[in-house]
Every structure is written in C-alpha cells, then in structure tokens.
Design an enzyme around this catalytic site. Structure first.
Site: not given
Length: 366
Positions: A55, A87
């Site tokens: 991510e 994330c």
C-alpha cells in the site's frame, strides 16, 4: 464500479503480489493497485525483505491523485504500529474513497481492525473480491499465523516406475533441462529449500536459484538428526554467502558447520528422527511462510506421514530403471489405504519430454 471491474483490478493486484513470493518473508506477499476514473494511478507489491508494504508503494506512486480513488489490496491493511506505520492509516491519510480487500488478516494485531479503522474514517470498504485466489496466494502467511507452520510444497522427480536413482545411486539427470528450469522457478517462489542428509551426501546440491537473474536466494535447510555430514560439500562451502540453516537433534555436533556460517536450529527428536511438526513450527517462528522440499525419500515420507504436505509436485520422466532403483519415498508405516494421505489433482502438463503433476491437499477423504 461493478463486480467485473473490481475482479479485473484485484486480479492485477494478486499478480503483483505473487512477484514477491519467496522474497518478502516474514511478511505476506501483498499486491495493491490504486484506481481513479477507471485508470491505474499507482501499483505496488510488498518489497523484498518485507517492507515497504504494498500500500505504501502504490500510494507513493499515486501521490495526491490518490484522493478519492479506489485501492485494491489482496490482504486486509495492517492496523498496528510495527517497524512501519499502519497501512490502514496511510490509506486514511491520503483520503482514498474506497478500499476493496480480497481477504482478511487473521493476525491478532489486525483481525478486522484495519477494516474498522477505514470504515470509521468514512471510507467505503468491500471484502471478499477474489477471496479464494487470495487465500491460495497467502496460504503460507495464513498457515503461519493460524497454525504456526509454513506452507509446504513437496517436489518429487522420478522415472515411470517411481524411482529416483539407479541401484548404484546415479540420478543425474532423470528429468530434462526444461523440468530442471521449472524447479529453479519453484525454488525462487519459496522462502526456503529443504533437503535431508541423504540428499546432501548423494547429490551434493547447491540448492540455489540459477539462470533466472535472481539475487535474493532462498534459505537452504538441511534436516538431519545427527548432522553427520562433512563440510566439504557445496552447501557448507557457500554457507557464508547464501544462508544455510540446520534442523537437527540437540545432541548433534554442528560446530564445523557453524564455522562455515550455517545457522543451528535444534529441534525435537521423536523415534530417532527429527520431529517435522516441531521443525516446521521452529521455521514459522523464524518468519518462514513457504517451504520447498526436494527430498530425499525419508524426509518426504516423514512429511507425508505427518500430513504436513500442502502441495505435491511430481515430475515424471519417460524411463524405467526397475525395482533395484531407489524409491521416491521411504517407509511411512501405512498398513491400510484409509490411513494414506490423499491429494486432489490440480494440474497436469508437459515440460519438455517430462510430465508434471501438481496435487493439492485433500481436506477430506471420500
């Protein structure tokens, strides 16, 4: 977006994640794609060594355009502070509008918290898109998290009559160059390559990935109760440059191997042999998620007998050497078919002049 569009972008995220297999442990091989107005503006996979996460890489590539976009992630974004920030928070901070997640993360530090964080921030979340495929790709991480063991692939290569060597011990080469190249590709997609002491003595293998331009090598593991193996072999000679781990009984003398740079992992012994349940648990505790076992016969039999093989890859060459040859498997102590481990055929294909059969664990017997 409609279901077909979601599946298409998730399929891309999964393909990105697979590129990290064997390279990102102890973290999962996650893929992420950022999409806005039908156009991909960022993509990433977990980096070699486990970080940055997928991510983070995809969001960095997308930049400010990520605001209002949709993120496709193959595993629930982490919600805890480790060596990197969570994330889930990164997705929130960049103000994505929607997150599509293939499957949840059973890690006790995540376990739905990542999804809850996103929803609390007003981000739309959808889960279960291509979940079956994601669970296959993340099987090693999921097994390590839930069962404290890695995913195990057992590779066997033999003749039509299931022999792996002649009576004199000759085994190179039963299969052709195309099959051997396929094995190198399989090694590269696993965290470790595992063999028993007999294979080291008979074949003196290096167990490295060659011919693919790969620099990050899998850990090479020798399983041997007594480790009565000399250090004049390829594994010992290269232990200083490419990692070698030893799974052995507590009474084994591994001092010579330690001087060569090998790492010792003392393991419980049962009935005179290394307990493979304990050995795999030990590897899981070191962060290993995917094991590629290349034999020999006794090690393969012990894994099968303990029901620890998740995937069985069998290469068959068009030759026969007779009953005098060495069998592919050692004794398993099976006296009834009902107690034999069973697998479901997943794939059959030709590789050069050889045949590959890929079998997967059968969860229940008929």
């Amino acid at each position: 977006m409609n279901a077909a569009t979601d599946a298409r972008f998730m399929a891309l995220a999964l393909s990105l994640g697979r590129r990290g297999m064997g390279r990102v442990w102890p973290n999962p091989a996650v893929g992420c794609v950022i999409v806005k107005d039908g156009r991909i503006i960022g993509r990433g996979r977990t980096a070699d060594g486990g970080r940055p996460h997928a991510e983070t890489i995809a969001l960095s590539q997308a930049g400010p355009a990520a605001k209002g976009a949709t993120a496709y992630v193959t595993l629930e974004p982490c919600s805890h502070h480790g060596q990197t920030p969570p994330c889930a928070q990164a997705l929130i901070d960049t103000q994505v509008a929607r997150v599509v997640i293939a499957t949840g993360d059973p890690d006790s530090r995540v376990g739905g918290r990542g999804i809850a964080m996103l929803q609390k921030a007003g981000i739309a979340v959808e889960t279960g898109i291509m979940e079956a495929e994601a669970r296959k790709d993340h099987a090693g991480f999921l097994l390590r998290t839930t069962q404290n063991r890695p995913f195990v692939t057992l590779k066997l290569a033999g003749t039509l009559d299931e022999r792996i060597a002649t009576a004199s011990g000759e085994s190179q080469w039963i299969t052709g160059p195309e099959a051997r190249r396929a094995v190198h590709i399989m090694r590269a997609r696993h965290d470790v390559v595992m063999v028993g002491a007999g294979t080291v003595r008979a074949d003196d293998p290096s167990l490295t990935v060659r011919g693919l331009g790969i620099t990050r090598q899998p850990v090479r593991i020798i399983v041997s109760r007594g480790m009565k193996i000399g250090t004049d072999c390829q594994l010992a000679k290269t232990a200083g440059s490419h990692p070698v781990w030893l799974c052995h009984g507590s009474d084994a003398d591994v001092s010579a191997w330690a001087r060569e740079g090998a790492r010792s992992l003392p393991t419980q012994v049962v009935a005179g042999q290394v307990d493979m349940n304990a050995a795999l648990a030990n590897l899981a505790e070191q962060g290993i998620t995917r094991v590629f076992c290349e034999g020999g016969g006794m090690l393969a039999a012990s894994l099968l007998a303990a029901n620890l093989v998740d995937e069985l890859v069998v290469f068959t060459a068009g030759m026969a050497v007779g009953a005098e040859g060495a069998p592919a498997l050692g004794a398993m102590g099976i006296d009834s078919l009902a107690s034999a481990p069973r697998f479901t055929l997943a794939e059959v294909r030709s590789i050069g002049s050889d045949i590959l059969h890929r079998w997967v664990r059968r969860l229940s017997t008929p």
